[in-house]
Design a protein around this motif. Structure first.
Motif, PDB file in Angstrom:
ATOM      1  N   VAL A 153      -7.267 -33.131 -35.973  1.00 56.54           N
ATOM      2  CA  VAL A 153      -7.674 -34.514 -35.707  1.00 56.54           C
ATOM      3  C   VAL A 153      -7.017 -35.388 -36.767  1.00 56.54           C
ATOM      4  O   VAL A 153      -6.960 -35.026 -37.935  1.00 56.54           O
ATOM      5  CB  VAL A 153      -9.214 -34.648 -35.780  1.00 56.54           C
TER       6      VAL A 153
ATOM      7  N   ASP B 163      -6.558 -39.658 -38.122  1.00 55.78           N
ATOM      8  CA  ASP B 163      -6.990 -41.050 -38.010  1.00 55.78           C
ATOM      9  C   ASP B 163      -5.807 -41.993 -38.251  1.00 55.78           C
ATOM     10  O   ASP B 163      -5.982 -43.178 -38.471  1.00 55.78           O
ATOM     11  CB  ASP B 163      -8.136 -41.361 -38.964  1.00 55.78           C
ATOM     12  N   GLY B 164      -4.606 -41.437 -38.215  1.00 55.59           N
ATOM     13  CA  GLY B 164      -3.405 -42.233 -38.470  1.00 55.59           C
ATOM     14  C   GLY B 164      -2.877 -42.014 -39.880  1.00 55.59           C
ATOM     15  O   GLY B 164      -1.679 -42.055 -40.112  1.00 55.59           O
TER      16      GLY B 164
ATOM     17  N   GLN C 281      -5.088 -36.138 -41.840  1.00 50.16           N
ATOM     18  CA  GLN C 281      -5.117 -35.138 -40.779  1.00 50.16           C
ATOM     19  C   GLN C 281      -6.020 -33.995 -41.231  1.00 50.16           C
ATOM     20  O   GLN C 281      -5.959 -33.564 -42.378  1.00 50.16           O
ATOM     21  CB  GLN C 281      -3.696 -34.628 -40.543  1.00 50.16           C
TER      22      GLN C 281
ATOM     23  N   LYS D 285     -12.384 -32.569 -24.612  1.00 51.79           N
ATOM     24  CA  LYS D 285     -11.215 -33.463 -24.640  1.00 51.79           C
ATOM     25  C   LYS D 285      -9.926 -32.655 -24.481  1.00 51.79           C
ATOM     26  O   LYS D 285      -9.906 -31.450 -24.661  1.00 51.79           O
ATOM     27  CB  LYS D 285     -11.156 -34.257 -25.960  1.00 51.79           C
TER      28      LYS D 285
ATOM     29  N   GLU E 261      -5.785 -36.908 -26.511  1.00 51.81           N
ATOM     30  CA  GLU E 261      -6.833 -37.877 -26.169  1.00 51.81           C
ATOM     31  C   GLU E 261      -7.402 -38.510 -27.427  1.00 51.81           C
ATOM     32  O   GLU E 261      -7.537 -37.855 -28.451  1.00 51.81           O
ATOM     33  CB  GLU E 261      -7.975 -37.186 -25.404  1.00 51.81           C
ATOM     34  N   LYS E 262      -7.779 -39.758 -27.318  1.00 50.59           N
ATOM     35  CA  LYS E 262      -8.405 -40.463 -28.433  1.00 50.59           C
ATOM     36  C   LYS E 262      -9.906 -40.253 -28.370  1.00 50.59           C
ATOM     37  O   LYS E 262     -10.509 -40.252 -27.302  1.00 50.59           O
ATOM     38  CB  LYS E 262      -8.064 -41.953 -28.400  1.00 50.59           C
TER      39      LYS E 262
ATOM     40  N   ILE F  44     -13.608 -41.513 -30.244  1.00 50.45           N
ATOM     41  CA  ILE F  44     -14.261 -42.509 -31.120  1.00 50.45           C
ATOM     42  C   ILE F  44     -15.549 -41.916 -31.652  1.00 50.45           C
ATOM     43  O   ILE F  44     -16.303 -41.327 -30.932  1.00 50.45           O
ATOM     44  CB  ILE F  44     -14.557 -43.809 -30.344  1.00 50.45           C
TER      45      ILE F  44
END
Length: 136
Positions: free
Chosen positions: A92, A94-95, A98, A129, A133-134, A136
């Motif tokens: 995963v 968050d930009g 990681q 997922k 896929e994103k 939230i």
């Protein structure tokens, strides 16, 4: 009464089996220490006896817990159907940061080893997922 099985990864189940065997050997040593301490005399003021009894009680409690989990546990292989499920290794981001972890059961989860429960907030969010896929 039909009790529900507890899901484990193959590695998690094997670790429990190994821990159970190690504790069984440790228990034998604890029984010898208890027997030795008991032979020292008055049990009401015998610190060695109390410590050995406490150790044996703790070992027995953990053996009962592991025995139950081994009896009720079942190894569940991850499904390779393209969706996130039990036993999957997931990355995963968050930009900026990681993080990679494995989704496991609540009994097997250990965040310090990057094993998160499927019942944790992150586990619930990513369950089902697909790659890319994103969440939230």
């Amino acid at each position: 009464m039909n009790k529900k099985k507890i899901s484990f990864t193959k590695e998690g189940y094997q670790k429990m089996e190994s821990d159970y065997l190690q504790l069984t050997e440790k228990r034998k040593e604890a029984v010898v220490r208890l027997r030795t301490a008991r032979e020292m005399g008055d049990l009401s003021e015998n610190g060695a006896y109390k410590a050995a009894r406490f150790e044996l009680t703790a070992i027995d409690r953990e053996l009962r817990r592991l025995s139950y989990l081994l009896q009720m546990g079942e190894i569940v292989e991850p499904k390779n159907n393209g969706t996130v499920d039990f036993g999957c290794k997931i990355t995963v981001t968050d930009g900026k940061n990681q993080i990679t972890f494995t989704l496991v059961s609540g009994y097997e989860s250990d965040p310090s080893c990057m094993k998160l429960s499927v019942y944790s907030p992150i586990g619930k969010a990513v369950l089902g997922k697909r790659v890319g896929e994103k969440v939230i």
